[in-house]
Scaffold this motif. Sequence first.
Motif, PDB file in Angstrom:
ATOM      1  N   TYR A 220      16.793  15.990  -1.487  1.00  0.00           N
ATOM      2  CA  TYR A 220      16.851  14.590  -1.934  1.00  0.00           C
ATOM      3  C   TYR A 220      18.288  14.173  -2.226  1.00  0.00           C
ATOM      4  O   TYR A 220      18.750  13.113  -1.787  1.00  0.00           O
TER       5      TYR A 220
ATOM      6  N   CYS B 220      19.993  11.479   0.198  1.00  0.00           N
ATOM      7  CA  CYS B 220      20.087  10.168  -0.459  1.00  0.00           C
ATOM      8  C   CYS B 220      21.464   9.910  -1.067  1.00  0.00           C
ATOM      9  O   CYS B 220      21.871   8.759  -1.215  1.00  0.00           O
TER      10      CYS B 220
ATOM     11  N   TYR C 123       7.811  12.157  -4.777  1.00  0.00           N
ATOM     12  CA  TYR C 123       8.831  11.146  -5.051  1.00  0.00           C
ATOM     13  C   TYR C 123      10.077  11.382  -4.196  1.00  0.00           C
ATOM     14  O   TYR C 123      10.632  10.442  -3.609  1.00  0.00           O
ATOM     15  N   THR C 124      10.529  12.636  -4.130  1.00  0.00           N
ATOM     16  CA  THR C 124      11.733  12.924  -3.348  1.00  0.00           C
ATOM     17  C   THR C 124      11.522  12.595  -1.868  1.00  0.00           C
ATOM     18  O   THR C 124      12.429  12.054  -1.217  1.00  0.00           O
TER      19      THR C 124
ATOM     20  N   ARG D 242      11.705   8.846  -1.259  1.00  0.00           N
ATOM     21  CA  ARG D 242      13.090   8.380  -1.229  1.00  0.00           C
ATOM     22  C   ARG D 242      13.788   8.812   0.057  1.00  0.00           C
ATOM     23  O   ARG D 242      14.580   8.053   0.637  1.00  0.00           O
TER      24      ARG D 242
ATOM     25  N   GLU E  69      12.628   6.609   2.821  1.00  0.00           N
ATOM     26  CA  GLU E  69      13.243   5.287   2.661  1.00  0.00           C
ATOM     27  C   GLU E  69      14.655   5.272   3.232  1.00  0.00           C
ATOM     28  O   GLU E  69      15.049   4.332   3.931  1.00  0.00           O
ATOM     29  N   VAL E  70      15.417   6.327   2.948  1.00  0.00           N
ATOM     30  CA  VAL E  70      16.781   6.417   3.466  1.00  0.00           C
ATOM     31  C   VAL E  70      16.769   6.599   4.985  1.00  0.00           C
ATOM     32  O   VAL E  70      17.590   6.021   5.702  1.00  0.00           O
TER      33      VAL E  70
END
Length: 308
Positions: A121, A125, A213-214, A217, A220-221
């Motif tokens: 992550y 990110c 969650y990681t 994210r 998303e990136v």
Amino acid sequence: MINSTQVSYFTLSSYFDTGGFKYLYFLLILSLYVIIVCANVLLIVVICVNRSLHEPMYLFLVSLFVNELYGSTGLFPFLLVQILSDIHTVSAPFCFLQIYCLYSYATLQFHNLTTMSYDRYLAICYPLQYHTRMTSTKVAVLIALTWLLSFVGVGVTVSLSSSLQLCGNIINTVYCDNYAIVKLACSDTRVNNIYGLSYTSLVVFIPLLLILYTYMRILEVCFSGSKQTRQKAVSTCTPHLASLINVSFGFFFQIVQSRFDMSSVPMMLRNLLSLYILTCQPLFNPLMYGLQMSKIRSLCKRLIFGKT
């Protein structure tokens, strides 16, 4: 009531007479154990002797591979002895020791995968801040906490179980299982059940939420980033995701095996399901990471075949 201190041994009732095939089973289990040890040791050596791999991602992999050796050693030698034995019994102290080894191994699996997802992550990110956020001190602290919390948490579980008053000594598994012993208790097990439920939530559900969650994210990136970012995410996250899915299947099989009536299922299949997480995961992880990560793959070839 029979106090647990008066139970000097447990009988493992899931073993069955295999006749002359027991030597074949012995060779198969021994071969699997040798492959697991060689594969994990090879990757540990490759990472440790190559300074180019002294990065957080690979150091977390070393922790994962050491745990595979630890869990396999807690199971396979015991299985080999039991396969050749005609009387499938185990002393009470050794039984609780095996519970401690296998449960701490399973706990470490989730803890290691959680720290690895956190590392990916940060790398994906926050690539420009990665080395300031994931320092060598932080890596050492995360690895130490991963092992310490697992050993302490499982130690409490085993101490609670060993103090129970038992009304029997027959365990319906091929290795010592904590829940199977708790079911033999004729004393109050509310503390064991409350702690077991709480600890399972901490070990399984909270890490899964953090990993979820990681990955949200990271996705998303990836969708908003460049092609190079997506390729980096796929190459580094695929082995981790595959390992997570595999260990989740193993835990699911174990929960089904211990919590529900499986008497209608053939004993051989029940044994295979109960051994899934303890046999497939130590073999799956080194093969997956060794084959998927090009840097490790090339260094393994150089170490084995002497190629430059």
